[in-house]
Design a protein around this motif. Sequence first.
Motif, short mmCIF file in Angstrom:
data_model
loop_
_atom_site.label_atom_id
_atom_site.label_comp_id
_atom_site.label_asym_id
_atom_site.label_seq_id
_atom_site.Cartn_x
_atom_site.Cartn_y
_atom_site.Cartn_z
N UNK A 66 6.94 -14.27 -9.16
CA UNK A 66 6.49 -13.59 -10.37
C UNK A 66 6.08 -12.15 -10.13
N UNK A 67 5.82 -11.80 -8.88
CA UNK A 67 5.35 -10.44 -8.57
C UNK A 67 6.44 -9.70 -7.80
N UNK A 68 6.79 -8.50 -8.25
CA UNK A 68 7.77 -7.67 -7.55
C UNK A 68 7.10 -7.04 -6.33
N UNK A 69 7.71 -7.24 -5.18
CA UNK A 69 7.08 -6.81 -3.94
C UNK A 69 7.51 -5.41 -3.52
N UNK A 70 8.62 -4.92 -4.07
CA UNK A 70 9.15 -3.62 -3.64
C UNK A 70 8.16 -2.48 -3.76
N UNK A 71 7.60 -2.23 -4.95
CA UNK A 71 6.67 -1.11 -5.08
C UNK A 71 5.46 -1.24 -4.17
N UNK A 72 4.94 -2.46 -4.02
CA UNK A 72 3.80 -2.64 -3.14
C UNK A 72 4.13 -2.35 -1.69
N UNK B 246 2.61 0.70 0.61
CA UNK B 246 2.00 0.42 1.90
C UNK B 246 2.72 1.19 3.02
N UNK B 247 4.06 1.21 2.96
CA UNK B 247 4.82 1.93 3.99
C UNK B 247 4.55 3.42 3.91
N UNK B 248 4.44 3.96 2.72
CA UNK B 248 4.14 5.38 2.55
C UNK B 248 2.79 5.73 3.17
N UNK B 249 1.80 4.87 2.98
CA UNK B 249 0.47 5.11 3.55
C UNK B 249 0.52 5.05 5.08
N UNK B 250 1.26 4.06 5.59
CA UNK B 250 1.36 3.91 7.05
C UNK B 250 2.01 5.13 7.68
N UNK B 251 3.11 5.61 7.07
CA UNK B 251 3.81 6.78 7.63
C UNK B 251 2.94 8.02 7.53
N UNK B 252 2.25 8.18 6.40
CA UNK B 252 1.39 9.34 6.22
C UNK B 252 0.26 9.36 7.24
N UNK B 253 -0.26 8.20 7.60
CA UNK B 253 -1.35 8.12 8.58
C UNK B 253 -0.83 8.07 10.01
N UNK B 254 0.48 8.02 10.20
CA UNK B 254 1.03 7.95 11.54
C UNK B 254 0.90 6.59 12.19
N UNK B 255 0.66 5.58 11.39
CA UNK B 255 0.47 4.26 11.95
C UNK B 255 1.73 3.66 12.54
N UNK B 256 2.91 4.17 12.12
CA UNK B 256 4.17 3.62 12.62
C UNK B 256 4.52 4.15 14.01
N UNK B 257 3.84 5.20 14.44
CA UNK B 257 4.23 5.83 15.71
C UNK B 257 3.99 4.92 16.91
N UNK B 258 2.99 4.10 16.86
CA UNK B 258 2.77 3.17 17.96
C UNK B 258 3.92 2.17 18.06
N UNK B 259 4.44 1.79 16.89
CA UNK B 259 5.58 0.87 16.90
C UNK B 259 6.78 1.56 17.52
N UNK C 129 12.65 5.75 2.55
CA UNK C 129 12.75 4.33 2.22
C UNK C 129 11.53 3.87 1.41
N UNK C 130 10.35 4.39 1.76
CA UNK C 130 9.13 4.05 1.01
C UNK C 130 9.25 4.54 -0.43
N UNK C 131 9.81 5.73 -0.60
CA UNK C 131 10.01 6.26 -1.96
C UNK C 131 11.02 5.43 -2.73
N UNK D 99 15.82 1.67 -8.41
CA UNK D 99 16.02 0.33 -8.96
C UNK D 99 16.95 -0.50 -8.09
N UNK D 100 17.98 0.12 -7.51
CA UNK D 100 18.93 -0.63 -6.68
C UNK D 100 18.23 -1.16 -5.42
N UNK D 101 17.42 -0.32 -4.78
CA UNK D 101 16.70 -0.75 -3.58
C UNK D 101 15.71 -1.86 -3.93
N UNK D 102 15.02 -1.69 -5.03
CA UNK D 102 14.04 -2.71 -5.45
C UNK D 102 14.74 -4.04 -5.75
N UNK D 103 15.90 -3.97 -6.38
CA UNK D 103 16.64 -5.21 -6.68
C UNK D 103 17.08 -5.90 -5.41
#
Length: 464
Positions: free
Chosen positions: A216-222, A226-239, A312-314, A320-324
């Motif tokens: 019932x809940x669309x997960x794409x925007x969420x 979350x990915x946008x926040x992680x990239x902005x904070x540099x949290x993905x760099x350790x990965x 990809x976060x954007x 709509x295609x990516x979200x689908x």
Amino acid sequence: MERIERTKSGEPGGGPAEPARAPGGADGSSGTAASAPVRHAPLASFAYTAADEEKRRGVRRMKTTATGLLLLVALVYVLATWAKNAGVGGWPGFVAAAAEAGMVGALADWFAVTALFKRPLGLPIPHTAIIPTKKDQLGASLGSFVGENFLSGDVVRGRIHALGIGGRLGAWLAEPDHADRVTAELATALRGALTVLRDSDVQAVVGEAITRRANAVEVGPGLGKMLETIVADGGHRRVVDLLCVRAHDWLVLHGDSVMDAVQGGAPGWTPRFVDKRVGERVYKELLRFVTEMRDMPEHPARYAIDTFLTDFAADLQTDSDTRARVERLKSEILGRREVQDVIASAWSSVRTMIITAAEDEQSELRLRARASLMSLGARLATDGRLQAKLEGWLEDAAVYVVTTYRTEITSLISDTVASWDADQTSKKIEAHIGRDLQFIRINGTVVGALAGLLIYTVSRAFGA
């Protein structure tokens, strides 16, 4: 206790129940079994017990006393009348008048007391045997009386308010021993509830609820946010750092495999030494590239990864295609049996964890529950607003129950009385109050004699 008497109408412990007779005629026994209204069998809790028989023996003793007093005043009347007729002057007239009035009072009260339970001398006199013949009406009247005077909203609300439950409950819960007791009882109830529940049923419900909620809940925007926040904070760099290190180590250990893969993909017409040189060159460039990515935080490839993740976060939030596509992937993942099994099995783990915590007096669950109860008790004991709120809830709940189910509650009284056997009911009531009723006969004899003596004296004083 052992029952002394059992009725034919199905008293518990007796034979098969027979339909009770309905009061109708003068003797309360008219109406055949076919035409009489159906009655409930006597309730198991209504039995004539040994204690009732002991009380009834006391009633018989009092009856003997009252009857003996009647016979005594009758004898006194006979003797006084004989003395008066024999020419004895003075006192015989006074004594005879007192004895005569005493007999009248005794007989009148005997009739009144007897008429409550049976027909005096077996005569079909109207308005006698009141309890056996009017039992059902008395039960209905008692039920109506209770409903009107005890189950009204104002009475219930006022009574609960006067109890001050909020403050009392707060002071009680604030005591450590009481909080421990409530916590233990809650833990026992929780364990019992979890034991009764079937795992298969709960697992099905949990799995269905999680799946329905996820669908019932669309997960794409969420995910995009979350990915946008992680990239902005540099949290993905350790990965990325971890991936570079692992890729470098793998290439070092599996260099031959990489070169063999390159050589195996070369055209068949090229010389082998050329394929080997190309494979070595590709492997060295790949190792150099991964090494530079590992050691250079500002490597262009790292920047490319940042750009890709940002885009990809954007797209997850706006395209709509990516979200689908994400939604289709989510549905496919949730639909897999392995995922459903994991979701369903989560209940078993949670159940085991809760039961273990409930059984352990020093578990975090028990300690937090105990602390919460004591904190609630302390607040209830001192916070007038919280007390008023709790008492308001209790008052509203109690008023709702008694006003909504008043008929059902009062019918318990009337239906219970209606289910009792008439003769057995009469015997039981007489056993409990008959002794006091015999005092009425005795008092009637004494009061009647005094009234007769007074009337006779006054009459003689005025020359009547």
